[in-house]
Design an enzyme around this catalytic site. Structure first.
Site, PDB file in Angstrom:
ATOM      1  N   ASN A   7       0.871  -1.171   0.000  1.00 53.46           N
ATOM      2  CA  ASN A   7       0.000   0.000   0.000  1.00 53.46           C
ATOM      3  C   ASN A   7       0.912   1.227   0.000  1.00 53.46           C
ATOM      4  O   ASN A   7       1.485   1.584   1.033  1.00 53.46           O
ATOM      5  CB  ASN A   7      -0.880  -0.046   1.263  1.00 53.46           C
ATOM      6  CG  ASN A   7      -1.855   1.106   1.313  1.00 53.46           C
ATOM      7  OD1 ASN A   7      -1.842   1.986   0.449  1.00 53.46           O
ATOM      8  ND2 ASN A   7      -2.698   1.111   2.329  1.00 53.46           N
ATOM      9  N   ARG A  86      -2.516  -2.150  -3.542  1.00 52.24           N
ATOM     10  CA  ARG A  86      -3.758  -1.417  -3.276  1.00 52.24           C
ATOM     11  C   ARG A  86      -3.756  -0.186  -4.186  1.00 52.24           C
ATOM     12  O   ARG A  86      -2.817   0.617  -4.163  1.00 52.24           O
ATOM     13  CB  ARG A  86      -3.805  -0.996  -1.810  1.00 52.24           C
ATOM     14  CG  ARG A  86      -5.033  -0.201  -1.453  1.00 52.24           C
ATOM     15  CD  ARG A  86      -5.100  -0.023   0.060  1.00 52.24           C
ATOM     16  NE  ARG A  86      -6.281   0.687   0.451  1.00 52.24           N
ATOM     17  CZ  ARG A  86      -6.297   1.972   0.784  1.00 52.24           C
ATOM     18  NH1 ARG A  86      -5.184   2.691   0.731  1.00 52.24           N
ATOM     19  NH2 ARG A  86      -7.416   2.549   1.141  1.00 52.24           N
ATOM     20  N   HIS A 175     -12.469   3.348   0.505  1.00 53.52           N
ATOM     21  CA  HIS A 175     -12.382   2.452   1.667  1.00 53.52           C
ATOM     22  C   HIS A 175     -13.100   1.129   1.390  1.00 53.52           C
ATOM     23  O   HIS A 175     -13.484   0.418   2.319  1.00 53.52           O
ATOM     24  CB  HIS A 175     -13.025   3.062   2.941  1.00 53.52           C
ATOM     25  CG  HIS A 175     -12.219   4.147   3.579  1.00 53.52           C
ATOM     26  ND1 HIS A 175     -12.779   5.083   4.411  1.00 53.52           N
ATOM     27  CD2 HIS A 175     -10.895   4.433   3.525  1.00 53.52           C
ATOM     28  CE1 HIS A 175     -11.839   5.909   4.844  1.00 53.52           C
ATOM     29  NE2 HIS A 175     -10.694   5.543   4.306  1.00 53.52           N
ATOM     30  N   ARG A 236      -9.790  16.233   6.620  1.00 52.90           N
ATOM     31  CA  ARG A 236     -10.688  16.500   5.485  1.00 52.90           C
ATOM     32  C   ARG A 236     -12.054  16.963   5.988  1.00 52.90           C
ATOM     33  O   ARG A 236     -12.540  16.471   7.006  1.00 52.90           O
ATOM     34  CB  ARG A 236     -10.861  15.244   4.635  1.00 52.90           C
ATOM     35  CG  ARG A 236      -9.664  14.949   3.768  1.00 52.90           C
ATOM     36  CD  ARG A 236      -9.852  13.651   3.007  1.00 52.90           C
ATOM     37  NE  ARG A 236      -8.866  12.669   3.420  1.00 52.90           N
ATOM     38  CZ  ARG A 236      -8.970  11.368   3.201  1.00 52.90           C
ATOM     39  NH1 ARG A 236     -10.007  10.885   2.557  1.00 52.90           N
ATOM     40  NH2 ARG A 236      -8.035  10.545   3.612  1.00 52.90           N
ATOM     41  N   GLU A 377      -7.362  -5.053   5.929  1.00 54.82           N
ATOM     42  CA  GLU A 377      -7.479  -5.002   4.467  1.00 54.82           C
ATOM     43  C   GLU A 377      -6.514  -5.958   3.800  1.00 54.82           C
ATOM     44  O   GLU A 377      -6.814  -6.554   2.769  1.00 54.82           O
ATOM     45  CB  GLU A 377      -7.150  -3.588   3.975  1.00 54.82           C
ATOM     46  CG  GLU A 377      -8.122  -2.521   4.411  1.00 54.82           C
ATOM     47  CD  GLU A 377      -7.723  -1.160   3.899  1.00 54.82           C
ATOM     48  OE1 GLU A 377      -6.527  -0.917   3.720  1.00 54.82           O
ATOM     49  OE2 GLU A 377      -8.633  -0.341   3.677  1.00 54.82           O
TER      50      GLU A 377
END
Ligand code: ADP
Length: 394
Positions: A7, A86, A175, A236, A377
């Site tokens: 990732n 990813r 996600h 964010r 993940e």
């Protein structure tokens, strides 16, 4: 079979190696390189022992080369058979795990226009690692993939449809790898087939999103055209009046300044100057009113999404918490669930406050309607890669 999961972020590389043998997947080692291209960097590596060293690399290329050296030492000559990368944005091209070839790589590069902060780094990771592990099968797994099942009424925005089509504007959602993993784990915990499960999945990390999962499929999600939308996050903004950036542009702020403002200096950081939830909670405990306001906003926005999503389901199996905040902050879970008692969700405060290392457990009073699932993940990526590799040889 050895599988490397990668990732690559803008200044970090996360990696994990799994071995797959006799139908069993086992984690072999993992690590995290941080601060690439920045002034301070570190490298955490955990196999039989845990080591954290000061490490600095000015480029991803250099960091990947050093990672290659580290892996060959760790693996003592055993080859990596497959690498799962990813990739944040798969656009409308990719919904499933996909073997990377030149055409696939070109499409991921093309999608950089939709994900300028993410896909270019993913591409860099892929190109560096293709060189390092030439014999391995390289697979891309997309963060948007799970949301490819969004129905038209949540996929499309109420804007001019020709403009939307010409500029590829739609809700993509992100996600997805974790929301899919969470749904599978929760279904397994409940002893039900995934296709029979309805969940609201709350991924509360630095980035945060929620996902409405009906019959095991994503049917709505809070992130949208970009990962900027939806819940209030660490830095964010989440959903704001879309006229705000237009107004700021007309006041003379450049697109880059506005992008930085909404992505890096908003959310918890914008309200109370800190994006780390642990620190924000500590500030609140010391009486800091801005931290308290930030937390109240954070919780209230999550509750509004849950309320909205509940109207879209006939029945629900569970509300599921995951991500750094969702897994670790009993306080935030309690605050979120406080207003949901009237909808039948009753938290067991004692269980909620206990530390628990299980990968999935219930924190509800009488049933399993509120769950905590530890995100993983990498495991789902390994499973997808193994299935894809098996299909290639079949
Ligand atoms: P990312 O989105 O970067 O993967 P994580 O899922 O690791 O982020 O979540 C990071 C967030 O989780 C940070 O805001 C951190 O403060 C928060 N967090 C981690 N542990 C706790 C805790 N015990 N209590 C509250 N927040 C926590």
């Amino acid at each position: 079979m050895l599988i490397l999961i990668l990732n690559a972020g803008s200044s970090s590389i996360k990696y994990k190696v799994f071995s797959y043998h006799n139908d069993t997947i086992t984690s072999v080692f993992f690590g995290l390189i941080e601060g690439i291209g920045e002034t301070n960097g570190s490298w955490l590596h955990e196999s039989t022992v845990k080591e954290k060293i000061v490490y600095w690399s000015s480029t991803h290329q250099q960091a990947f080369t050093d990672l290659g050296t580290k892996l060959s030492v760790e693996l003592q000559g055993q080859p990596i058979d497959a690498v799962a990368h990813r990739v944040v944005h798969g656009g409308t091209y990719f919904s499933k795990a996909t073997v990377i070839n030149m055409d696939v790589l070109a499409k991921i590069i093309e999608l950089s226009s939709l994900a300028p902060l993410h896909n270019p780094v993913n591409v860099l990771g892929i190109t560096c690692v293709l060189e390092l592990f030439r014999q391995a099968t390289h697979v891309a797994i997309f963060d948007t993939g799970f949301h490819s099942t969004l129905p038209p009424h949540t996929r499309y925005y109420p804007i001019d449809k020709k403009i939307a089509k010409d500029y590829h504007i739609q809700r993509y959602g992100f996600h997805g790898i974790n929301h899919e993993y969470i749904a599978k784990q929760a279904a397994h915990f409940l002893g039900k087939a995934l296709e029979e499960c309805n969940f609201i999945s709350l991924h509360l990390g630095n980035g945060a999103s929620c996902c409405l999962i009906a019959n095991g499929l994503s049917v709505d999600t809070s992130m949208g055209f970009t990962p900027l939308a939806g819940l209030m996050m660490g830095t964010r903004c989440g959903d704001v009046d879309p006229a705000i950036p237009i107004y700021l542009a007309k006041q003379g702020l450049s697109p880059e300044t506005i992008e930085q403002l909404l992505n890096k200096n908003s959310g918890l950081k914008g309200i109370c100057g800190n994006n780390d939830m642990r620190e924000v909670l500590a500030l609140q405990d010391c009486g800091d009113s801005e931290a308290a306001l930030g937390i109240t906003m954070y919780v209230s926005i999550i509750q509004k999404f849950i309320g909205g999503y509940l109207t879209q389901l006939d029945t629900i199996d569970a509300i599921v918490f995951t991500g750094g905040v969702g897994e670790n902050s009993s306080y935030i879970r309690e605050q979120v669930m406080e207003k949901l008692v009237k909808f039948g969700f009753k938290l067991n405060k004692t269980v909620n406050d206990q530390r628990n290392s299980l990968s999935c457990y219930s924190i509800a009073e009488k049933d399993n309607s509120i769950l905590v699932v530890r995100s993983n993940e990498e495991l789902l990526m390994a499973e997808k890669t193994i299935s894809l590799c098996a299909a290639l040889v079949a």
